[in-house]
Design an enzyme around this catalytic site. Structure first.
Site, mmCIF file in Angstrom:
data_model
loop_
_atom_site.group_PDB
_atom_site.id
_atom_site.type_symbol
_atom_site.label_atom_id
_atom_site.label_comp_id
_atom_site.label_asym_id
_atom_site.label_seq_id
_atom_site.Cartn_x
_atom_site.Cartn_y
_atom_site.Cartn_z
ATOM 1 N N GLU A 1 -29.005 59.948 -25.283
ATOM 2 C CA GLU A 1 -30.054 60.074 -26.304
ATOM 3 C C GLU A 1 -30.583 58.663 -26.540
ATOM 4 O O GLU A 1 -30.043 57.909 -27.344
ATOM 5 C CB GLU A 1 -29.484 60.653 -27.603
ATOM 6 C CG GLU A 1 -28.913 62.044 -27.478
ATOM 7 C CD GLU A 1 -29.964 63.159 -27.375
ATOM 8 O OE1 GLU A 1 -31.159 62.848 -27.594
ATOM 9 O OE2 GLU A 1 -29.590 64.291 -27.043
ATOM 10 N N LYS A 13 -32.273 50.669 -22.460
ATOM 11 C CA LYS A 13 -31.734 49.609 -21.605
ATOM 12 C C LYS A 13 -30.220 49.741 -21.448
ATOM 13 O O LYS A 13 -29.696 49.806 -20.333
ATOM 14 C CB LYS A 13 -32.089 48.236 -22.216
ATOM 15 C CG LYS A 13 -32.101 47.092 -21.217
ATOM 16 C CD LYS A 13 -32.389 45.785 -21.928
ATOM 17 C CE LYS A 13 -31.267 44.790 -21.669
ATOM 18 N NZ LYS A 13 -31.229 43.719 -22.658
ATOM 19 N N VAL A 14 -29.540 49.823 -22.585
ATOM 20 C CA VAL A 14 -28.084 49.957 -22.514
ATOM 21 C C VAL A 14 -27.697 51.309 -21.925
ATOM 22 O O VAL A 14 -26.765 51.424 -21.123
ATOM 23 C CB VAL A 14 -27.456 49.763 -23.912
ATOM 24 C CG1 VAL A 14 -25.941 49.944 -23.844
ATOM 25 C CG2 VAL A 14 -27.804 48.391 -24.465
ATOM 26 N N GLY A 15 -28.442 52.338 -22.295
ATOM 27 C CA GLY A 15 -28.139 53.674 -21.801
ATOM 28 C C GLY A 15 -28.153 53.744 -20.287
ATOM 29 O O GLY A 15 -27.281 54.363 -19.665
ATOM 30 N N GLY A 29 -28.386 55.308 -28.019
ATOM 31 C CA GLY A 29 -28.738 53.901 -28.177
ATOM 32 C C GLY A 29 -30.018 53.601 -27.426
ATOM 33 O O GLY A 29 -30.831 54.495 -27.179
ATOM 34 N N SER A 30 -30.181 52.356 -27.037
ATOM 35 C CA SER A 30 -31.428 51.961 -26.396
ATOM 36 C C SER A 30 -31.469 52.426 -24.949
ATOM 37 O O SER A 30 -30.441 52.668 -24.325
ATOM 38 C CB SER A 30 -31.571 50.445 -26.434
ATOM 39 O OG SER A 30 -30.634 49.871 -25.546
#
Lengths: 507, 507, 507, 507
Positions: free
Chosen positions: D265, D246-248, D243-244
């Site tokens: 990833e 930021k969220v990662g 995912g992004s």
């Protein structure tokens, strides 16, 4: 003329009463002598096969050589996809092919099916391998240089197999050889031509379906003449040979003289050592499987049993009682543990071996006779003997087990290592110090070194093969694939200077 | 009697005017014939050596066999520490030993020192390797089973080396063999006995300092008789042989017949291909180093030069002009690029080769004569020839370069691959498509495949060796160490059940 | 002002009574606070050190960043040669440096020397590795494509080490980081600045001798401020941190937030399991070394002892009797087994721990008190406790051993795995079924899983590190080096077509 | 209520108009919110799905945790057989599943089918791998010690995937996780629930057929709440998140805080560099596939185009002309190259991005508008921009390509490396010196480094993933499997002595 009713299933494998025995340039043919496939359980003819003539061979090799140029350029993962399809095709024929193995070779049905399963396992394994035939990038000591180790196909791999594993050994070799980018030239054993044909038919079907030249897989039924042709053929950089040490050595010398390589799987003379602390139950079951399985005709068959003196009699008593219960008979029948020897000649060889044993006055504890019948049945046999007896050094390809007594681990290992062959070996114990000594520098000198399992029944994930007179080859898993490729050490200079290794200054 | 003044430095290497040539059971001795070490630059005797008798050999082997039992039990990292100390000892003798190599073999001093440096590099490499002789743990398909691949020492490795790399080849083999847990039996070339002795002396010193049996490293000066003894000796599971294809094949057949293994580094016949887009300057310098270096007596010497027609004449002009500047003379003198051939016989061999070339009317562009002197000097020679000429297929061990013209890459590769030997090869180009074709399945069939560097001058990190008539062995880096060990596939059943592989059900 | 006489040897390491504590751009300096190096055996000052200011740090990093561009371009085997020389330089200082470790850290002299020996071993190992930082060539599914996995240097590796292994942990990291092509920025523990300086001095000497920028190895004495700077510095792609779980987590979050990576070696809470069939003698000796060695201040110190009920009392009796003989005293004195804790604060922490234990009414079998002296000595302590006690879940960094009783292997493994940390663990048994269960999927969940040896004393050939709260990093051998490099998966199309993976057809 | 006719094929995948979205303990259920699956081409609802409640999650995890104990004990090759059957099941559903991917995600049909093919390839690969999850046996420096590196299952692997590869990323993770002995907990993207269900249904069928607990594969449709639950769950040692950035990062910090591991990833920002000597035709086709494929919603989408000044205008002209021919429309229609963005929100995000670009006065060469329709279609867009523009540093998940000019390779590499992300990169050139510089220490800093192919379209045999803000994880081939297992360094002492490493003498 058709098949006998019990052989009707052979039609499902593409076989008929008369079969051309050469798969040449994608077509079936055969202009050599006619051979009969015989059922070892009754010595009746199953079907007939036309073997390869030298002309068949030459035509086959020419087509194969052409196909090699194409096949080696197909990316390895694409080759893997072909091998995957071969595995799938085998899966649909598993029962029939297993039954044929049992019928023509004589091993019991579960072993026949197990042998085909092993090729299927090899296919699955080779598919994964097709993306892992990895070379290396090695740090160079020179700036602007890249050092690499590359693996390229050899071109053609010759595979000469024996009657006792009439298709699994082909599988070990061909699955790996094919993903590595090689065409395969196969000569099956002269006495198992139907298996050679049925197996080839399956591979041929997959090649055809993918519009690939059939010559990628070229097969011949035939005998020594074709074997010799393969050994001498400079178009075949690698010959994988399974058979006796005697013939193997001759093949090796012929192949080496023309600068080819051999992968040899020759005779075994495998011992099981039972220590004083062993699980007797487990050990006895294992010895039974190892000595009687496939009627003693595996290269990994246990031929020598080394018993610690403290459990010698107990163990023997138990073993003999187990031997007495072995059901001998038609290998296709449920419950049979011991089928016939493969040929009438094998049976005679058994008789000759027993005569020698008797002439030297060794003590036959059980068995020792042929069984009067239409087939090639013999009794499972156990002989008390000294490790120094000359017969103990040789491989008698029949269910004859030599039993010996020892006092110390050191002694047991010395006896284990005292024969010319070095294929398989096994110890039964529960002591870590013994286990790791057995596995270590002063332990068993074999290629297969087991603990608490029989000498036979290897898994495909490991490398299969043995040392000394067994020939030193390794098949199936681990890095066996490297034998099927040529390695090159490559250095690319992408700079404009010419620095030399070892700091040499020249000119 | 003492040394001539210019040989005084040999004392630093433990050498005298008369030297026993066998290191047996930790002592120097020699009861065989007396041989002379001769300076190839003037054919004067440097010193004398007593070679090995068969009795020396037998005593040496007996001690070595005893030492092997001990050495293989010492943990590998501890063996690595011994090899590290050998490297350190060599470092302190680098200049002297390099000078001796130059003096006795005839190569120029920078190459002599480079050769010793290579053994030092090998020692450093082997030390790291001593903690990385890794086996594998392989997933078993059976519950409560552990499958492993173990590597154990072989016991003793026989090393037979040639005059052209009188100590580096020993280093490639011995450094690896020793950390792998093997004792080493070395027979150096009959014409470089002083190097054999000096090198052994250094190893012996380290063993003694560590209170280890000297027999771990056993060395013999001697000729064919000792070589034959090694080939036949069943106590030596691996014989590493460097020399001609003809002798190598004989050694191989002898060793195989007793079920031993060979590691062969035989003849090369190495080509450099120069494409139309090559960096001519770089290519010409490389050809010079590859063809003239070590007086054309490297196994990796460039013997064949394949020039694209479009740069043919330009390149040749430049090469000839470079050849004209080559300084020929005493290899110990600064600035010399071309020393003498190793022996008077080598010089005669050169003359014979030139006579054949002339008799076939090939065009000698430069060179072609011996140089009248006390030594074995010959002219660096370039011959215009056809790839089909018979002489092109053979290795003439002298600075003779055959030049050929080609039109396409395909043609160049075919010529490259058209000789029996398969050691080294090199292409000069700047096009990736050509580079990767050259490295690929339809490219060079050699063990060493270079781009924009000469055929010679390999780094130790890669595997060194070649295919076809070159013998197929691999020395130095990569997984070469595996050849010096025996592999066993081990399965431990630590449960109480007996599941069989391939799902077979037996009994 | 000079050294006290017993500290005179420090001069040999380049140390004086006052020392600048930063090695910046190849020069020694220090403009931060002054810190004292204190002898834990008597809390007297050994010498003084000027720590790093942020300005020192910034200047150091700027130079290091420049040096990185150069160092990463030097071929790996040449970098290996530099590391080899560092190993040689350490060899000549082994005794002095070992003595300093013992003096400043407080561990006994054999352990101090052993710690330095470990760096030397690491150097030797890294030299070999410098020719084996291998990438891969992977078969591509696309024709005329070459797929490779390459490993390139990261640039700069930050190494933050702890007081208990003030130089070995640097060695684990720096030897690998350097051959991998990285510059090293080291912050040693604030309480062992002399070791930081002496160790750096040795590396600096080698760099200077080879005309390489000193900034390749940049070192700072200092505390949390410098640690924080390293954690936040985007020029440092990898931070290797050794210390407590609490601080490690903070470092990790800081480094991750800037997209850097961490290699963490955090707290351990290591158990030894003694089965009913164990070699009691061997186990007791091992527990002593594991629990009392380094005064219980190793990350691999055994803190929990799990005894099978059937040998519980016997084992404890033997252990207590061994504990009674432990000689406590000056770590530099021959025969001492237990030196002081590293600082007065450590001693207070011990006292606090004991108070908690007592407050929860656990049974202190032996020890439990500090020893009144000038130094930080405490008694080796054994406490009978329940696995559920809260104190058992935490790492008390002192020689305090918690003893627990169990009935089954399953129970013992559950207790072993019940703590947050996952560094080391050990079982004592002679039964293969237990051994392999302990090593298997349902066995110990630690990074180090031993059998019949202590929890501590790892060899460098394996990967060192632990799971869970221990942080998951792996240092020293195996493939640990990969963490110090960046991996790229590269595909080169050298053809002129654009085939797509997975057979996709686009446009 | 039934499906619209064009959705009838979904029945073949076990889908209906209303679907429970959780596969818990082998049963389908769902007690959370109802979500709609929407066709991006027209924003009409395809079907409805009940997402997971926390209760569903908890029940699922409890069953999964139980199943893990069983699954990890099944021998790896047997686990491989299950994965093989999953591959076979997928083969029979390839067209249907590919169609669903195209329908629900919005990518064109060849890409939808290609995505499913990739999982099938992964299954085949994982089957081979199941016999190659090899540990090592490492030489110990201590006599009678055996050192090993073992790999054991982690237990449970959490997989959180994104909408753009709604099933291939699951395949990369699950195939490897399963053969490694882990159960899988999958949360698919909230906007692709039908794919999550259909894919799970296929796996579930295989598990059921083999009488294995369905909980081995546990799946949830759901959003952030379930994602958070996975991140916090101590029963899940490894969370693989796609995912992004930021969220990662948030997931990582949550997982690390509980001592778990992440495989990330995250965002890419991938550049293609076109050198002056590039094959313009090949490069232009590649840029089209890389920038417009999957509507610019691949993590490997080319977002930055770096053109050498000498070919800048020529290349742009050609590219624009190619862009003009791109057929935009229903992704299921033959010939379409550009389907819709995945959601209305994605379309709005595109508009927002374009507004920013315009506000900064960058030059939009083509595209730049949404396409008025029921679906989420936008124009493929090319923008002339400076490398320093702030928008260039961010990942705009749409078919927007930024074009920049450069003069030297050094400059191009600096620009390539100047963004926070480090996933993929590609250069077009035919000069080896440039190629190897691009691959080397001073080259591209990405995880994927290509030459003459696009940034996207990776093969499974290599490791997939990127550096820096891309998160550092590696999936699919190479040694990626190691992340799915826990490593233990094991030493077995099978002797009766206690020698210590580094030669330490204790007590």
């Amino acid at each position: 003329m058709g098949f006998a009713r019990e052989h009707e299933f052979l039609k499902e494998l593409g076989l008929g009463p008369r079969n051309p025995g050469c798969f040449v340039a994608g077509n079936w043919r055969g202009s050599g002598p006619t051979a009969s496939s015989v059922n070892p359980a009754n010595n009746k003819i199953i079907a007939e096969v036309t073997e390869a003539s030298i002309q068949d061979y030459e035509d086959g090799m020419r087509a194969c050589n052409e196909a090699a140029k194409l096949w080696m350029q197909i990316p390895a993962p694409k080759r893997g996809e072909i091998v995957r399809q071969i595995g799938e095709a085998l899966r649909t024929k598993l029962q029939h092919l297993g039954r044929l193995v049992s019928l023509e070779m004589g091993k019991i049905l579960p072993e026949g099916i197990g042998e085909v399963q092993e090729i299927i396992d090899m296919c699955d394994y080779a598919v994964g391998l097709s993306r892992q035939l990895n070379g290396s990038i090695i740090p160079s000591e020179r700036p602007n240089h890249m050092m690499m180790e590359m693996w390229n196909p050899l071109g053609i791999v010759g595979v000469i197999t024996a009657f006792n594993f009439p298709c699994a050994v082909l599988g070990w070799n061909a699955c790996i050889a094919l993903v590595c980018g090689n065409c395969v030239v196969w000569k099956g054993a002269p006495t198992t031509p139907l298996i050679t044909i049925a197996m080839t038919e399956i591979v041929a079907g997959v090649l055809a379906k993918n519009n690939l030249p059939g010559a990628i897989f070229t097969a011949f039924c035939g005998g020594a003449e074709i074997g010799q042709a393969i050994a001498e053929d400079t178009r075949i950089p690698l010959v994988s040979f399974t058979g006796s040490t005697k013939v193997g050595l001759m093949v090796q010398q012929t192949v080496n003289a023309r600068f080819g390589k051999c992968l040899l799987e020759l005779s075994g003379n495998n011992a099981i050592v039972v220590m004083d602390d062993a699980d007797i139950q487990l050990a006895a079951r294992s010895v039974l499987f190892a000595a009687v399985g496939t009627a003693g005709q595996r290269c990994t068959t246990c031929r020598r049993l080394l018993l610690h003196e403290s459990i010698y009699q107990t163990f023997l008593d138990q073993l003999i009682s187990v031997y007495k219960q072995v059901k001998i008979g038609d290998p296709l029948e449920k419950g049979t543990l011991l089928g016939p020897l493969h040929t009438r000649a094998s049976r005679e060889n058994f008789e000759k071996g027993i005569r020698t044993i008797k002439s030297q006055a060794w003590n036959i504890l059980i068995g020792g006779s042929v069984i009067e019948s239409e087939g090639n049945f013999v009794q499972p046999t156990v002989v008390e003997i000294s490790p120094n007896a000359s017969v103990v050094k040789e491989e008698l390809f029949a269910p004859v087990l030599y039993v010996m007594k020892f006092q110390t681990l050191k002694e047991a290992i010395e006896v284990n290592n005292s024969v010319p062959q070095g294929l398989s070996s096994s110890i039964f114990t529960r002591r870590p110090d013994i286990i790791f000594k057995w596995l270590g520098p002063h332990g068993s000198d074999c290629g297969i070194v087991n603990v608490n399992i029989p000498t036979n029944g290897a898994e495909i994930g490991g490398a299969f093969g043995g040392e000394k007179a067994t020939g030193g080859g390794r098949e199936a898993g681990s890095d066996s694939w490297k034998q099927y490729m040529r390695r090159s050490t490559c250095t690319i200079n992408y700079g404009s200077e010419l620095p030399l290794a070892q700091g040499i200054n020249f000119g």
